[in-house]
Write a protein that holds these residues in place. Structure first.
Motif, mmCIF file in Angstrom:
data_model
loop_
_atom_site.group_PDB
_atom_site.id
_atom_site.type_symbol
_atom_site.label_atom_id
_atom_site.label_comp_id
_atom_site.label_asym_id
_atom_site.label_seq_id
_atom_site.Cartn_x
_atom_site.Cartn_y
_atom_site.Cartn_z
ATOM 1 N N LYS A 311 0.838 -1.195 0.000
ATOM 2 C CA LYS A 311 0.000 0.000 0.000
ATOM 3 C C LYS A 311 0.867 1.237 0.000
ATOM 4 C CE LYS A 311 -0.767 -0.092 5.041
ATOM 5 N NZ LYS A 311 -1.802 -0.060 6.095
ATOM 6 N N GLU A 312 0.239 2.377 -0.296
ATOM 7 C CA GLU A 312 0.971 3.623 -0.467
ATOM 8 C C GLU A 312 1.441 4.222 0.852
ATOM 9 O OE1 GLU A 312 1.919 5.080 -3.282
ATOM 10 O OE2 GLU A 312 1.095 3.396 -4.408
ATOM 11 N N LYS A 313 0.582 4.145 1.872
ATOM 12 C CA LYS A 313 0.897 4.829 3.127
ATOM 13 C C LYS A 313 0.942 3.851 4.299
ATOM 14 C CE LYS A 313 -1.410 9.081 1.621
ATOM 15 N NZ LYS A 313 -2.492 10.046 1.904
ATOM 16 N N VAL A 314 1.848 4.121 5.213
ATOM 17 C CA VAL A 314 1.971 3.339 6.441
ATOM 18 C C VAL A 314 1.386 4.157 7.582
ATOM 19 C CG1 VAL A 314 3.586 2.325 8.092
ATOM 20 C CG2 VAL A 314 4.007 2.106 5.637
ATOM 21 N N THR A 315 0.531 3.535 8.368
ATOM 22 C CA THR A 315 -0.115 4.241 9.472
ATOM 23 C C THR A 315 0.647 4.009 10.765
ATOM 24 O OG1 THR A 315 -1.558 2.402 10.083
ATOM 25 C CG2 THR A 315 -2.337 3.862 8.328
ATOM 26 N N TYR A 316 0.301 4.774 11.792
ATOM 27 C CA TYR A 316 0.928 4.588 13.100
ATOM 28 C C TYR A 316 0.609 3.210 13.656
ATOM 29 C CZ TYR A 316 2.276 9.487 13.180
ATOM 30 O OH TYR A 316 2.853 10.690 12.887
ATOM 31 N N ASP A 317 -0.590 2.707 13.396
ATOM 32 C CA ASP A 317 -0.942 1.365 13.858
ATOM 33 C C ASP A 317 -0.057 0.317 13.190
ATOM 34 O OD1 ASP A 317 -2.917 2.296 15.533
ATOM 35 O OD2 ASP A 317 -4.543 1.973 14.079
ATOM 36 N N ASP A 318 0.274 0.539 11.910
ATOM 37 C CA ASP A 318 1.144 -0.395 11.192
ATOM 38 C C ASP A 318 2.517 -0.498 11.857
ATOM 39 O OD1 ASP A 318 -0.846 -0.821 9.318
ATOM 40 O OD2 ASP A 318 -0.067 0.667 7.912
#
Length: 411
Positions: A311-318
């Motif tokens: 995916k394009e973006k990594v979240t803080y949860d990731d």
């Protein structure tokens, strides 16, 4: 006395009355002819309307009947194969020949007007109790894939993961993706490869926790696939190509404290973090600086690999994923490569461009990479080139949470 002479002897009044009588008789005759003509036209139009209505009714009944099931009470399945590159006309003729539909021409138009999805080739099972809508729905859902085992070429692109390579193999050969992945993890097969390529694969013996043991050793190149080829034979071709590169570069390993397995691991990050040869050297130097300072590498590439997603973006949860591949939570390198790096990325991992940078960030729009020495400089660059375009997983907020210096690609 002739009529002309008789007429000339008539008075003007008598002649006028005669002319009026003749005019009235002629007008009456014309009106009678018009009424007759109108009556005929009326009956003709009425007859045509009736014929059109009857024709439309018969046509509707015929079309509607043609779209009904061949035999509503026959639930027995019929195997039908729709070849690759079949046109709508081809498909409808195949279905008619198989006794699934009544009229190929009518079904052809039905599919053209109602089918909003591409027709899918494959092996299908229909039954004669299916109406047109059900038949079309079955085709849209897709059948069992058709595969013709034939010689072909397979290209492993730089940065592809083992999963992606397996998927590509499964789509283009008789080897399924599952079988390909199974062999990549087959301990008996791995032992055979270690014996055949001992120096290349010696780093695997001291490594644990790898998701896919041969990840990174499937060298990006174009390979010949021959009909009937096994997964092991194809994998060995890829490992053999990786070994050729290793043999070219093994004497260069004196330039680094990393063994070749670790070089491949670092190169897999460089492969995805930078594009140009110049940037790859600089990014490699940043990673070396962070390793020396015992700072986490904090690459989004490692998190995505740990998650097993693209995916394009990594979240803080990731960033909280519990995995040895999560280089936000772990210092040093991951257990192994996270994709198949190119030779230029491998060279960059062996020959980093030495610098004093600890951070780099890529412009979301242009992908140009900016480097910095301090966290303050880095945060300013993140704010300018990342936060203005999209939410960042790194930058000052993440730095406050991590407490030590941070390098974010933010790509």
């Amino acid at each position: 006395m002739t009529k002309k002479e008789e007429k000339s002897n008539l008075s003007f009044k008598e002649r006028w009355q005669e002319a009026r009588k003749q005019a009235r008789d002629k007008e009456k005759q014309v009106k009678q002819e018009q009424r007759l003509t109108n009556r005929i036209l009326k009956y003709l139009v009425l007859g045509l309307v009736v014929l059109v209505i009857i024709g439309a009714g018969l046509g509707f009944w015929y079309v509607n009947d043609a779209l009904k099931a061949m035999d509503p009470n026959n639930h027995e399945t019929v195997a039908v194969t729709i070849p690759v590159n079949s046109s709508t006309k081809d498909v409808t003729q195949i279905l008619q020949d198989a006794g699934i539909i009544k009229n190929s021409q009518i079904f052809n138009y039905y599919m053209r007007f109602n089918n909003d999805k591409a027709l899918q080739a494959g092996h299908y099972e229909f039954s004669k109790d299916m109406n047109a809508a059900k038949v079309m729905e079955t085709i849209q859902a897709g059948g069992e894939p058709i595969f013709v085992d034939a010689d072909t070429k397979l290209t492993v692109v730089e940065g592809m993961t083992a999963d992606q390579i397996a998927e590509m193999v499964g789509e283009n050969t008789a080897i399924s993706a599952d079988d390909f992945m199974k062999e990549l993890k087959n301990e008996d097969y791995l032992e055979q490869l270690r014996k055949k390529y001992p120096s290349l694969l010696e780093g695997l013996a001291d490594t644990s926790g790898m998701k896919v043991p041969l990840e990174g050793y499937l060298y990006p190149a174009t390979y010949d696939y021959f009909a009937g080829m096994s997964a092991q034979e194809l994998i060995e071709d890829m490992v053999a190509a990786s070994n050729l590169v290793y043999q070219e570069l093994k004497d260069d390993l004196v330039n680094t404290t990393l063994n070749y397995h670790q070089v491949l691991t670092l190169a897999s990050l460089i492969e995805r973090e930078a594009v140009t040869e110049e940037d790859r050297g600089l990014v490699s130097g940043v990673f070396y600086n962070r390793i020396a300072a015992e700072m986490p590498l904090q690459s989004d590439i490692s998190v995505l690999y740990a998650l097993g997603v693209h995916k394009e973006k990594v979240t803080y949860d990731d960033l909280e994923v519990d995995s040895p591949y999560n280089l936000y939570k772990n210092t040093g390198l991951a257990p192994g490569p996270m994709n198949s790096p190119s030779k230029t990325a491998i060279v960059a991992a062996i020959y980093p461009t030495w610098n004093e940078y600890y951070y780099f960030v890529a412009d979301i729009e242009t992908q140009k990479i900016y480097y910095s020495t301090t966290i303050e400089e880095h945060n300013a660059l993140v704010e300018q080139y990342v936060n203005d375009s999209s939410e960042s997983t790194g930058g000052s907020n993440q730095e406050e949470q991590a407490s030590d210096n941070q390098d974010e690609s933010n790509q």
